[in-house]
Design an enzyme around this catalytic site. Structure first.
Site, PDB file in Angstrom:
ATOM      1  N   ASP A   9      32.558 -46.600  57.012  1.00 17.73           N
ATOM      2  CA  ASP A   9      32.802 -47.984  56.827  1.00 17.73           C
ATOM      3  C   ASP A   9      32.535 -48.594  57.727  1.00 17.73           C
ATOM      4  O   ASP A   9      32.201 -47.997  59.027  1.00 17.73           O
ATOM      5  CB  ASP A   9      34.186 -48.194  56.247  1.00 17.73           C
ATOM      6  CG  ASP A   9      34.853 -49.440  56.411  1.00 17.73           C
ATOM      7  OD1 ASP A   9      34.330 -50.321  55.804  1.00 17.73           O
ATOM      8  OD2 ASP A   9      35.640 -49.599  57.246  1.00 17.73           O
ATOM      9  N   ASP A  11      33.735 -52.423  58.848  1.00 21.69           N
ATOM     10  CA  ASP A  11      34.890 -53.407  59.584  1.00 21.69           C
ATOM     11  C   ASP A  11      35.900 -52.486  59.640  1.00 21.69           C
ATOM     12  O   ASP A  11      36.610 -51.774  58.732  1.00 21.69           O
ATOM     13  CB  ASP A  11      35.252 -54.345  58.445  1.00 21.69           C
ATOM     14  CG  ASP A  11      33.961 -55.512  58.235  1.00 21.69           C
ATOM     15  OD1 ASP A  11      33.631 -56.200  59.364  1.00 21.69           O
ATOM     16  OD2 ASP A  11      33.516 -55.605  57.223  1.00 21.69           O
TER      17      ASP A  11
END
Length: 396
Positions: A9, A11
């Site tokens: 991922d 963020d």
């Protein structure tokens, strides 16, 4: 450790941007007369905007203001990022470089759009996309996290089996997305979520941040994949062949053809089982539990690398048994939508247990063909026919 790829991922995992997203959503909501506290917004961060608005405000708000809210968020986030900058999280680049140095393929799997990625690169000073072999983002899918679509898209772009992958993420939505895509997840706390929330969502292990994973990388990869067998497509197919053969034995014995095998961390089959309802008159005599009973003396009781393979998606009872015995990977053929144990069972919080990675649709057509053959056999138990016909009818 048998992994060929790592997914990340962005963020809150590689980039310290979750707080900026909370502030941007708070501004957007306020501009459209929605009064939502920042800590309530924070719970939803990690989802794409297509999911967040509905889950935060409801379907009517999505219909009325969804597009406007997403546009306002993007504008507010851009202003924050450009005025304050975004900071890479500790160890992010070192961890990616180390994994690449070990020969692992890398994928970025983020709910951020392509335009959002460009903004993150510009304001963090890091060319994130250049550090990965493939990128899957919101532009590639119909639904963002916690739907599995982005993780599945990343795995498909890499050209590997999900059972060969580990993902690193910071939110329960990352964990849920990875779980339903068949990928095991390592959680990080640097996005602001608590360890318990990540474990309850399905994280196999949790570390402070990428730097902590980098320092303890061998341990982290071993926890993600304790077995030695690389579960690529060929290995998955071979293991399912053994389960199909067990199902055929059960059919010859007058049972509905559902078969299962247990394999050790080397990928060697150590026990077989098949449905035994007609023989035992025991409704709990499922193929998976039969395999567990037959493996009682053949597996190390402390092993956490066992592989369970079933021609049919395990029910709640059988998946619970897999968790209780710390099975590493569950592989199944045909989906069982009416029961769907893999969707209904919640990840365990007891450290002695383990949330398996779950990979479905492996040689599903052959599992289906066995059930169709059973329907044409004379002497079958008519009481079981409605179950089989309903199962086949729901596959579409």
């Amino acid at each position: 450790m048998a992994l060929s790829a790592a997914l990340f991922d962005l963020d809150g995992t590689l980039l310290d941007s979750n707080d900026a997203h909370v502030r941007a959503w708070h501004t957007a909501l306020h501009e459209h007369d929605y009064n939502v506290a920042p800590d309530r917004i924070a719970i939803e961060i990690g989802k794409g905007g297509d999911q967040l608005v509905t889950d935060l405000l409801g379907a009517s708000a999505e219909t009325a203001d969804g597009d406007a809210l997403r546009s306002a968020h993007d504008h507010a986030f851009r202003e924050i990022a450009e005025s304050e900058g975004l900071r890479p999280l500790p160890g992010a680049r070192q961890l990616l470089a180390e994994l690449r140095g070990r020969g692992m393929k890398l994928a970025l799997a983020t709910s951020t759009s392509g335009d959002g990625l460009a903004l993150c690169e510009r304001t963090s000073g890091v060319s994130w996309r250049s550090m990965f072999d493939v990128v899957a983002n919101a532009d590639d899918v119909a639904a963002t996290k916690p739907a599995p679509d982005i993780v599945t898209a990343a795995v498909e772009k890499l050209g590997v089996s999900p059972a060969e992958c580990v993902m690193v993420g910071d939110t329960p939505w990352d964990a849920q997305s990875a779980k339903h895509a068949g990928v095991v997840l390592i959680g990080v706390l640097c996005g602001g979520n608590l360890e318990g929330a990540l474990v309850r969502a399905g994280s196999r292990a949790v570390y402070r941040d990428p730097a902590a994973i980098y320092v303890r990388l061998d341990e982290a990869l071993r926890r993600a994949s304790p077995g030695r067998a690389l579960l690529d497509a060929g290995r998955l197919g071979a293991l399912m062949q053994a389960a199909l053969e067990a199902a055929a034995i059960g059919m010859d014995a007058g049972e509905v053809p559902i078969g299962a095998v247990l394999a050790n961390g080397d990928g060697a089959v150590v026990a077989r089982g098949w449905n035994r309802l007609n023989h035992s008159h025991d409704r709990a005599a499922h193929a998976e539990l039969d395999a567990f009973r037959n493996a009682a003396s053949k597996l190390d009781p402390g092993a956490r690398d066992t592989i369970l393979v079933s021609t049919l998606e395990p029910c709640v009872m059988c998946l619970g048994a897999a968790m209780e015995t710390a099975v590493d990977t569950v592989i199944y053929g045909l989906r069982a939508p009416e029961d769907s144990g893999t969707g209904r069972v919640q990840p365990p919080e007891n450290a002695d247990n383990q949330m398996p990675r779950i990979v479905g649709d492996v040689r599903a057509a052959e599992s289906r063909a066995l059930l169709e053959t059973w329907l044409g056999k004379s002497g079958r138990n008519p009481d079981q026919e409605p179950f089989v016909r309903a199962l086949l009818a729901r596959q579409a």
